[in-house]
Every structure is written in structure tokens, then in C-alpha cells.
Scaffold this motif. Sequence first.
Motif, PDB file in Angstrom:
ATOM      1  N   GLN A  86     -37.534 -20.979 -31.298  1.00 15.60           N
ATOM      2  CA  GLN A  86     -36.412 -21.390 -32.112  1.00 15.60           C
ATOM      3  C   GLN A  86     -36.551 -21.075 -33.500  1.00 15.60           C
ATOM      4  OE1 GLN A  86     -33.469 -22.652 -31.176  1.00 15.60           O
ATOM      5  NE2 GLN A  86     -33.799 -22.048 -29.051  1.00 15.60           N
ATOM      6  N   VAL A  87     -35.677 -20.574 -34.232  1.00 17.83           N
ATOM      7  CA  VAL A  87     -35.511 -20.296 -35.760  1.00 17.83           C
ATOM      8  C   VAL A  87     -34.685 -21.162 -36.544  1.00 17.83           C
ATOM      9  CG1 VAL A  87     -35.810 -18.419 -37.307  1.00 17.83           C
ATOM     10  CG2 VAL A  87     -36.148 -17.634 -35.048  1.00 17.83           C
ATOM     11  N   PRO A  88     -35.494 -22.022 -37.373  1.00 18.06           N
ATOM     12  CA  PRO A  88     -34.485 -22.821 -38.238  1.00 18.06           C
ATOM     13  C   PRO A  88     -33.651 -21.776 -39.215  1.00 18.06           C
ATOM     14  CG  PRO A  88     -37.030 -23.506 -38.411  1.00 18.06           C
ATOM     15  CD  PRO A  88     -36.802 -22.107 -37.406  1.00 18.06           C
ATOM     16  N   ALA A  89     -32.454 -22.700 -39.534  1.00 21.51           N
ATOM     17  CA  ALA A  89     -31.592 -22.019 -40.273  1.00 21.51           C
ATOM     18  C   ALA A  89     -32.058 -21.176 -41.271  1.00 21.51           C
ATOM     19  CB  ALA A  89     -30.425 -22.826 -40.714  1.00 21.51           C
ATOM     20  N   HIS A  90     -32.906 -21.552 -42.148  1.00 21.70           N
ATOM     21  CA  HIS A  90     -33.429 -21.060 -43.238  1.00 21.70           C
ATOM     22  C   HIS A  90     -34.548 -19.831 -43.254  1.00 21.70           C
ATOM     23  CE1 HIS A  90     -35.928 -24.145 -42.633  1.00 21.70           C
ATOM     24  NE2 HIS A  90     -36.913 -23.497 -43.171  1.00 21.70           N
ATOM     25  N   CYS A  91     -34.911 -20.022 -42.041  1.00 24.89           N
ATOM     26  CA  CYS A  91     -36.126 -19.016 -41.687  1.00 24.89           C
ATOM     27  C   CYS A  91     -35.925 -17.692 -40.934  1.00 24.89           C
ATOM     28  CB  CYS A  91     -37.131 -20.009 -40.483  1.00 24.89           C
ATOM     29  SG  CYS A  91     -38.779 -19.502 -40.365  1.00 24.89           S
TER      30      CYS A  91
END
Length: 232
Positions: A86-91
Motif C-alpha cells: 500500500q502506498v501512503p498519499a505522499h509517497c
Amino acid sequence: MEDLLKASARMINLPSTGLTILLYPWIFWVLWTSRNQLLFEDKFFSETEMVAKAIKAAKEWQASLPDRKFVSDSPKDCHPSNSLPQVPAHCHLMCSDAAWNGSSFQGGLAWICKDAANTVTFQGTESRRYVSSALTAEALALKAGLSKAISSNIKDVICCSDSKVLIDAITGNKNVTVIRGILHDLGVLSNSFSSISFKFISRKCNGPADLLAKNALFLLSNNPSVVGNSID
Ligand SMILES: *[C@@H]1O[C@H](CO)[C@@H](O)[C@H](O)[C@H]1NC(C)=O
Ligand SMILES: *[C@@H]1O[C@H](CO)[C@@H](O)[C@H](O)[C@H]1NC(C)=O
């Protein structure tokens, strides 16, 4: 015998064997060795046993092919245990891969970077005339991808590779001398990010980068004048 061949013909098409290589050469091999064992050692194997032996031998052979890549565009083959995180929003998520020819020592390197919305931020390939090992090629691909991420001003990145040895070497579980120089470079590059992590993903989950890397190697081996970068 005829039944066995019929059975083996059916087996080839069964996905449950988990094989991506051809089974029939192993069936012939087992028929031959079983014949010898029957003649010289008086050992008898049933048809089922022989097919099972052939599958086992084929699997061992397949597992012994470290540099061979199998393309799969089907996401259903991408098992959750080693799938993309899963990729966090800023990443950003940066997947790298390499294709390497152990005879010519040529290598194709590729990387694809996506944001949290799964949009490709950048991707590229590079071909190398001489790369000493498959592991080195994997490490160089990651290094190239990280360099592009830095020049794209990305601050938070999750790096994915389907080379377990490489990820283990980076995350400190293994001491791999052959790529120590590149590991050092990766460490230096890592300092440019606010956050960076490295994750092993299965080969099947790395399909797009795998395909790019293979294409780069293919172009190089079929047209030796093609060396260098291609970045979109
Ligand atoms: C690997 O390199 C050898 C020698 O140049 C070449 O004959 C062979 O076709 C190459 N294999 C692949 C899969 O590109
Ligand atoms: C890795 O191995 C080399 C020798 O092969 C050694 O000099 C070095 O200290 C080792 N590094 C770690 C972190 O164990």
C-alpha cells in the motif's frame, strides 16, 4: 506406455504443476531412467510415480534457473504475500528490475515509479554491454531508478525489487561482497530522501518492470549500436 503418454500430455496443460517450463523432456528422461532401473536394479515404478518424478525433476530444474524471468501480465498471479505494498498519499512506489544474459553478460535495466494514485510518474530503461552478474544488474537497476527519483524531486519512496538477495543485502540481512560498491552508492542516494524503504515483491508482481528490462536487453542484443538510456 501409451496411457502414460496420454496422461503426460494431459499433465502438460495442468496449471497445478506450477511449471513454466516444458514437462515432456522430463517425462522422457524419467521413462529412460525408470527403464534402466527396472532392467538393472529390478525396481518398478508405476505410471503415476513416474509422472510425479518427472514433475519433481522439472520443478528442481526450474528452480535452478535463477536468471530466467517469467512474464505474467495477469494480476491474479500476483500473490498477496509478496505483492506491491500500500502506498501512503505522499509517497511513491519505485519498482526496478533487470534482465541479464549470462552468456553475453549484457544487461537490461528498468524502473517504473508510480504515485499513490497508481499513476506513472516516470519510467525508463538502460542497457549495459557488460554486467558481471544478475544480482549486479538488479542492483544497478535500483540505483538508476533511485537516481531518477532524486532528480524528479521525490522525497518519500518505497523501492520494490523481485531480487530477494538484493533486498536482503540492503536491509542488512546478508553481507554480499560482489555488490558492496553499489550498496554503498545506494546508501548515499538513500540519504536524499525523507523516507525510504525496500521491499521484496514476487516476480509476478513486478511484471511491467520485468517487461521493460527484457525489451532493453532484447534491443541491445539485436542491435549492438543501441547502448544507453531511454526514458519517458
Ligand atoms: C545471450 O547471448 C548469447 C551470446 O551473445 C546469444 O547467442 C543469446 O541469444 C542470448 N540470449 C538471449 C535470451 O538473449
Ligand atoms: C562483510 O564481509 C566482509 C568480508 O567478506 C567484511 O570485511 C565486512 O566487515 C562484512 N560486513 C558486515 C556488515 O558483516
